[in-house]
Design a protein around this motif. Structure first.
Motif, PDB file in Angstrom:
ATOM      1  N   HIS A   1       0.847  -1.194   0.000  1.00 32.39           N
ATOM      2  CA  HIS A   1       0.000   0.000   0.000  1.00 32.39           C
ATOM      3  C   HIS A   1       0.877   1.237   0.000  1.00 32.39           C
TER       4      HIS A   1
ATOM      5  N   GLU B   1       5.067  -6.236   0.927  1.00 32.25           N
ATOM      6  CA  GLU B   1       4.960  -7.044   2.142  1.00 32.25           C
ATOM      7  C   GLU B   1       4.185  -8.355   1.972  1.00 32.25           C
TER       8      GLU B   1
ATOM      9  N   GLU C   1       8.409  -6.924   5.162  1.00 30.89           N
ATOM     10  CA  GLU C   1       7.898  -5.679   4.570  1.00 30.89           C
ATOM     11  C   GLU C   1       8.972  -4.600   4.513  1.00 30.89           C
TER      12      GLU C   1
HETATM   13 MN   LIG Z   1       2.240  -2.141   5.855  1.00 28.17          MN
END
Ligand SMILES: [Mn+2]
Length: 359
Positions: free
Chosen positions: A293, A322, A336
């Motif tokens: 994201h 991630e 991540e």
């Molecule tokens: Mn994250």
């Protein structure tokens, strides 16, 4: 932090240039992160009203003096319970107004319908679209915040011991980041161990960390309002064959999808890079979330890297990569990194080791 201007001009002007496309005369910005982005001013009760001709920052007595010092050239307007934001908009004679429909409450909407005399429209991500590309100041904040996360991970490798609870580790993590210059946390740290590590967003509990446990640490802090975000795993004691295999699959998926990050690439394709690798090894059903994201003033913002994403990557985007595998009742692994998309590829902001770390 002084090397780059905290408020870079042009944001208000860029937002104003999008008003016409919304079919509205003015836009009321209410979402806190969008207000901060445009004005560099944070408060619990503040609006930015963009009309193009004149642009306003609207707040109550508690904040009005500070709002008057905004560097964005916004005219301060004082509101209270009697003279509300709707009264001010009506006073200006605005006949059509775009609002941030994802942000306002139903109650606010009802008040708006009863008090505002014009037509309501959707502001439809007007400011979010600008925020997706980070400027130099924003990148510098993200780098600094992520660097504190790296320091914290190094610290925890020497700190975590059998018998400590997940909550104790989470508290040390927070204390360490704050001590090392973080303004606050980006989000409540995820510290999950053993069978609880299969909970992708599990909260730290009173469970004690035991020999043989994988510990997933997903955390971040804020600098100048900008979030960092990283995930690493620690293993207490020797790995089982399955733990080692799963770790290496996640690591391979993370590395390959990282290498797939470049300008012009579709977010769906990057997600697919990781998903295909995990599927190939037979763990496809255990990777149930998107690959990553966007990160900025919010911990989760555009673009979304997942099978249903729509964007392609552009220089200046800040995204997480991630992938994870979560085996219910057994254990989970996620790795991540936070990455800046550049003209020629990517810049990884997290520098922590991604080999299997045994403590
Ligand atoms: Mn994250």
């Amino acid at each position: 932090m002084n090397s780059v201007d905290r408020y870079l001009p042009g944001r208000v002007e860029r937002a104003v240039s999008g008003i016409e496309d919304l079919g509205a005369e003015a836009v009321l910005i209410s979402k806190q992160e969008n207000v901060i982005y445009l004005s560099d001013f944070k408060s619990s009760n503040c609006f930015v009203l963009l009309t193009g001709k004149e642009n306003y920052i609207i707040t109550d007595f508690r904040y009005i003096e500070a709002a008057g010092n905004n560097k964005a050239g916004l005219t301060p307007v004082l509101i209270d319970r009697v003279f509300t934001v709707f009264d001010f908009i009506n006073k200006l004679g605005i006949k059509s107004l775009a609002v941030e429909e994802d942000d306002i409450s139903y109650n606010f909407y009802k008040m708006m319908c009863s008090k505002f005399k014009g037509i309501l429209k959707s502001a439809d991500g007007l400011v979010e679209k600008l925020r997706i590309i980070k400027d130099e100041y924003e990148m510098e904040c993200l780098r600094k915040a992520e660097a504190i996360g790296d320091l914290a991970f190094t610290h925890l490798q020497g700190y975590v011991k059998a018998g400590m609870t997940e909550k104790e580790v989470a508290f040390e993590l927070e204390y360490f980041m704050r001590t090392n210059g973080a303004d606050c946390l980006s989000f409540d740290s995820i510290v999950v161990s053993g069978s609880r590590s299969s909970l992708p967003h599990g909260m730290p509990s009173d469970k004690k960390i035991e020999q043989g446990d994988f510990i997933t640490l997903d955390y971040g802090c804020k600098i100048g309002g900008y979030c960092s975000d990283m995930t690493r795993n620690l293993l207490l004691g020797e790995p089982t064959k399955e733990q080692e295999d799963v770790y290496n699959i996640v690591k391979e998926a993370q590395q390959k999808s990282l290498e797939a990050v470049f300008t012009g690439k579709s977010v769906v394709d990057i997600d697919m890079t990781a998903r295909d690798i995990i599927k190939y090894y037979g763990y496809g059903e255990y990777f149930g979330h998107g690959l990553g994201h966007g990160v900025g003033l919010e911990i989760h913002e555009a673009p979304t890297l997942g099978p249903k994403g729509t964007e392609t990557l552009s220089p200046g985007m800040a995204v997480t990569i991630e992938p994870g595998i979560y085996l219910p009742g057994k254990f989970g692994v996620r790795i991540e990194d936070l990455v800046l998309v550049t003209e020629s590829g990517y810049e990884v902001l997290s520098s922590s080791n991604k080999d299997l770390i045994i403590i």
